[in-house]
Structures are given as C-alpha cells and as structure tokens.
Motif scaffolding. Structure first.
Motif, PDB file in Angstrom:
ATOM      1  N   VAL A   4       0.851  -1.185   0.000  1.00  0.00           N
ATOM      2  CA  VAL A   4       0.000   0.000   0.000  1.00  0.00           C
ATOM      3  C   VAL A   4       0.890   1.239   0.000  1.00  0.00           C
ATOM      4  CG1 VAL A   4      -1.820   1.275   1.196  1.00  0.00           C
ATOM      5  CG2 VAL A   4      -1.778  -1.231   1.293  1.00  0.00           C
ATOM      6  N   GLU A   5       0.717   2.064  -0.999  1.00  0.00           N
ATOM      7  CA  GLU A   5       1.486   3.306  -1.088  1.00  0.00           C
ATOM      8  C   GLU A   5       0.688   4.448  -0.458  1.00  0.00           C
ATOM      9  OE1 GLU A   5       4.630   3.472  -2.217  1.00  0.00           O
ATOM     10  OE2 GLU A   5       4.497   1.290  -2.468  1.00  0.00           O
ATOM     11  N   TYR A   6       1.390   5.311   0.271  1.00  0.00           N
ATOM     12  CA  TYR A   6       0.750   6.439   0.956  1.00  0.00           C
ATOM     13  C   TYR A   6       1.329   7.741   0.424  1.00  0.00           C
ATOM     14  CZ  TYR A   6      -0.791   9.472   4.813  1.00  0.00           C
ATOM     15  OH  TYR A   6      -1.359  10.475   5.565  1.00  0.00           O
ATOM     16  N   ILE A  26      -6.183  -9.855  -0.175  1.00  0.00           N
ATOM     17  CA  ILE A  26      -6.061  -9.495   1.236  1.00  0.00           C
ATOM     18  C   ILE A  26      -5.121 -10.461   1.941  1.00  0.00           C
ATOM     19  CG2 ILE A  26      -7.297  -9.141   3.402  1.00  0.00           C
ATOM     20  CD1 ILE A  26      -9.831  -8.678   1.699  1.00  0.00           C
ATOM     21  N   ASN A  27      -3.978  -9.942   2.336  1.00  0.00           N
ATOM     22  CA  ASN A  27      -3.028 -10.679   3.167  1.00  0.00           C
ATOM     23  C   ASN A  27      -2.552  -9.740   4.268  1.00  0.00           C
ATOM     24  OD1 ASN A  27      -1.188  -9.002   1.855  1.00  0.00           O
ATOM     25  ND2 ASN A  27      -0.602 -10.581   0.379  1.00  0.00           N
ATOM     26  N   GLN A  28      -1.658 -10.210   5.093  1.00  0.00           N
ATOM     27  CA  GLN A  28      -1.243  -9.409   6.243  1.00  0.00           C
ATOM     28  C   GLN A  28      -0.580  -8.103   5.821  1.00  0.00           C
ATOM     29  OE1 GLN A  28      -2.156 -10.458   9.422  1.00  0.00           O
ATOM     30  NE2 GLN A  28      -1.735  -8.302   9.809  1.00  0.00           N
ATOM     31  N   ALA A  29       0.205  -8.144   4.735  1.00  0.00           N
ATOM     32  CA  ALA A  29       0.888  -6.928   4.269  1.00  0.00           C
ATOM     33  C   ALA A  29      -0.110  -5.865   3.828  1.00  0.00           C
ATOM     34  CB  ALA A  29       1.841  -7.272   3.127  1.00  0.00           C
ATOM     35  N   LEU A  30      -1.165  -6.286   3.134  1.00  0.00           N
ATOM     36  CA  LEU A  30      -2.186  -5.329   2.687  1.00  0.00           C
ATOM     37  C   LEU A  30      -2.944  -4.766   3.879  1.00  0.00           C
ATOM     38  CD1 LEU A  30      -3.312  -4.436  -0.231  1.00  0.00           C
ATOM     39  CD2 LEU A  30      -5.309  -5.766   0.436  1.00  0.00           C
ATOM     40  N   ILE A  31      -3.323  -5.628   4.805  1.00  0.00           N
ATOM     41  CA  ILE A  31      -4.034  -5.190   6.009  1.00  0.00           C
ATOM     42  C   ILE A  31      -3.204  -4.166   6.784  1.00  0.00           C
ATOM     43  CG2 ILE A  31      -4.848  -5.951   8.279  1.00  0.00           C
ATOM     44  CD1 ILE A  31      -5.636  -8.605   6.889  1.00  0.00           C
ATOM     45  N   ASP A  32      -1.930  -4.491   6.987  1.00  0.00           N
ATOM     46  CA  ASP A  32      -1.037  -3.590   7.731  1.00  0.00           C
ATOM     47  C   ASP A  32      -0.869  -2.261   7.009  1.00  0.00           C
ATOM     48  OD1 ASP A  32      -0.723  -5.548   9.628  1.00  0.00           O
ATOM     49  OD2 ASP A  32       1.243  -6.200   8.919  1.00  0.00           O
ATOM     50  N   GLY A  33      -0.767  -2.322   5.677  1.00  0.00           N
ATOM     51  CA  GLY A  33      -0.566  -1.100   4.894  1.00  0.00           C
ATOM     52  C   GLY A  33      -1.743  -0.156   4.965  1.00  0.00           C
ATOM     53  N   ILE A  34      -2.955  -0.703   4.873  1.00  0.00           N
ATOM     54  CA  ILE A  34      -4.151   0.141   4.970  1.00  0.00           C
ATOM     55  C   ILE A  34      -4.280   0.719   6.369  1.00  0.00           C
ATOM     56  CG2 ILE A  34      -6.667   0.197   4.845  1.00  0.00           C
ATOM     57  CD1 ILE A  34      -6.505  -2.028   2.748  1.00  0.00           C
ATOM     58  N   ALA A  35      -4.081  -0.121   7.376  1.00  0.00           N
ATOM     59  CA  ALA A  35      -4.192   0.344   8.765  1.00  0.00           C
ATOM     60  C   ALA A  35      -3.184   1.452   9.049  1.00  0.00           C
ATOM     61  CB  ALA A  35      -3.986  -0.829   9.723  1.00  0.00           C
ATOM     62  N   ASP A  36      -1.965   1.283   8.564  1.00  0.00           N
ATOM     63  CA  ASP A  36      -0.928   2.302   8.768  1.00  0.00           C
ATOM     64  C   ASP A  36      -1.297   3.603   8.066  1.00  0.00           C
ATOM     65  OD1 ASP A  36       1.915   3.113   9.554  1.00  0.00           O
ATOM     66  OD2 ASP A  36       2.002   3.341   7.372  1.00  0.00           O
ATOM     67  N   GLY A  37      -1.800   3.505   6.843  1.00  0.00           N
ATOM     68  CA  GLY A  37      -2.185   4.706   6.104  1.00  0.00           C
ATOM     69  C   GLY A  37      -3.313   5.458   6.770  1.00  0.00           C
TER      70      GLY A  37
END
Length: 260
Positions: A4-6, A26-37
């Motif tokens: 996920v790019e911010y 949807i995997n852990q990297a995508l979940i983490d990226g959205i949550a971080d953004g």
C-alpha cells in the motif's frame, strides 16, 4: 516494496493498493498497509479527506487464497478474520471521510473494504461480486457492513448467486455512490468533485457527521462480529473450502458443480 502506497497532496491523503501481481488480494501486508495509512492520515491535521484506490485491473480480489490454504485446517482463521475486519472498522471510524476510487474488479473480502468507505466512485471497467460460495466459504466477516449498504432482496441475489455486479447495478442498490460511464468523464474528476465539497466543511463537524452516517453499519458489526468470526472459521476449515480453494488455485471446477 509496500503493498500500500501512501501519498499526501494538498489536503488529500491517497492510499493505493499496489500489489497488482497478486490482484491486491487481502493478506497481512495489505491489512497492515491500509491500517498504517489510515493512522497516518488521521493524525495529520493537514489531511481533510482520504482516497482509497489501486493499481492494476483489480481493486481487491478478496482473501489471498494461497495464504489461506497454507493455514492448517483454518486454525488461525478467527484471528486473521478479526484483523481483516478491523480494516473495515478503521475505514468507518477514521475521522476523515474516505472515498473509494474503483477502476477495476472488486470481489469477496474486497467488497468489505468498499462497504467501509464513505463514498464509492466506480468507473466503467469496475465490477463487483460476493463470490465466496463458489469456493465453499461464506461472506460472513464482511456481511454486516455490506448488508447495511443494500436491501435484503439484493443481499440474497448477490450472496447466493455470486454473480458479477455492474457499477450501475451497484449504484442502484446503494452500494456505490456514483457509477461513472465513459460518456460521463473520469473517476478522478468525480472524486475531485466530492473532495471539493469536503474541503468546504469544518473538520470537527465533518468527523461528527461521518459518525452519524456510519452509526447503523457499526452497530450491525458490533452485534454480529463474534458469530461471524465463528461462522467464517467454521467454513474456512471445512471440507468444501479445502476442495474449493484447491480447485481455484489449480484452475479446476469444484466437485459440487452440476450441469442440471
């Protein structure tokens, strides 16, 4: 490379799902990226609105079945499902309005992400679908959010038939805010029109108004989350899901398909 790019430009933060080779599954990297953004945008006083968009032809294909099939008998599924559901909740409770700019296909769990956004603008190449039953699982975790956006008859049609939904049909059902045709112009132009209106709103009043708009969705999630986690886990660990995911990954027909 992040999934996920911010990026922030002016008063708008853009979160771009950027793993097109994996269809933004949807995997852990995508979940983490959205949550971080979402966390970064929420903490930035200069940010007034958020756009959630994607690269490639798929907005989000749903759960990463390669990752899911590697989970032994679904033992970790309840935790994974709860974490994925936290992204939907994060979209709904973020104090900044979130606009989904959808240029491609949305399937299964990706429908939950779209349901969590305040506005959804879909282009002519977009399509939608709750396809879970075709691989032997149930759209349990995303159901409260998705069903809060549409009527019961529409829910039965989408959940049971698992067919492809056009942007126009999704808009008529209330799932999409605006379906942009080629004659209308671009998704970006429609998004910019929404952003322009949001820039005129007082930030605190905007946040409070968003809470009101999403109150019923969150109430439905709160009321049913525990049983939906249990139902999701049950089916992901079941024989149908194992056969369905194996068939999907091997591009074969599931064993339950009949001709007549």
């Amino acid at each position: 490379m992040s999934s996920v790019e911010y990026e922030v430009e002016g008063s708008t933060a853009t979160l771009t799902l950027d793993n097109p080779d994996n269809r933004n599954a949807i995997n852990q990297a995508l979940i983490d990226g959205i949550a971080d953004g979402l966390e970064r945008a929420s903490a930035d006083e200069a940010v007034r609105s958020i756009v959630l968009t994607h690269t490639g032809t798929v907005f989000c294909a749903g759960a990463d079945l390669k990752e899911q099939s590697a989970t032994v008998q679904g033992k970790d599924r309840p935790a994974n499902a709860a974490v994925a559901n936290s992204v939907i909740r994060g979209l709904l409770t973020c104090p900044k309005p979130v606009i989904a700019a959808v240029h491609g296909h949305v399937r299964a769990g990706g429908m939950g992400f779209v349901a969590g956004c305040d506005f959804v603008v879909a282009g002519p190449k977009a399509s939608f679908g709750l396809t879970e039953v075709r691989i032997g699982v149930v759209a349990a975790m995303i159901a409260p959010a998705v069903l809060a956006r549409i009527g019961d008859r529409t829910a039965a049609d989408w959940l049971l038939r698992a067919r492809t939904i056009s942007p126009a049909e999704a808009a008529a059902a209330g799932f999409v805010t605006q379906a942009v045709t080629e004659a209308d112009g671009s998704v970006d132009a429609a998004v910019e029109e929404i952003l322009s209106d949001l820039r005129k709103a007082a930030p605190a009043a905007l946040a409070a108004s968003k809470e009101i708009a999403n109150w019923r969705v969150l109430e439905s999630m709160d009321d049913h989350e525990a049983e939906m986690i249990e139902l999701s886990a049950k089916f992901f660990a079941g024989a149908e899901a194992q056969a369905g995911m194996k068939a999907f990954l091997n591009k074969r027909t599931p064993p339950w398909v009949v001709e007549r």
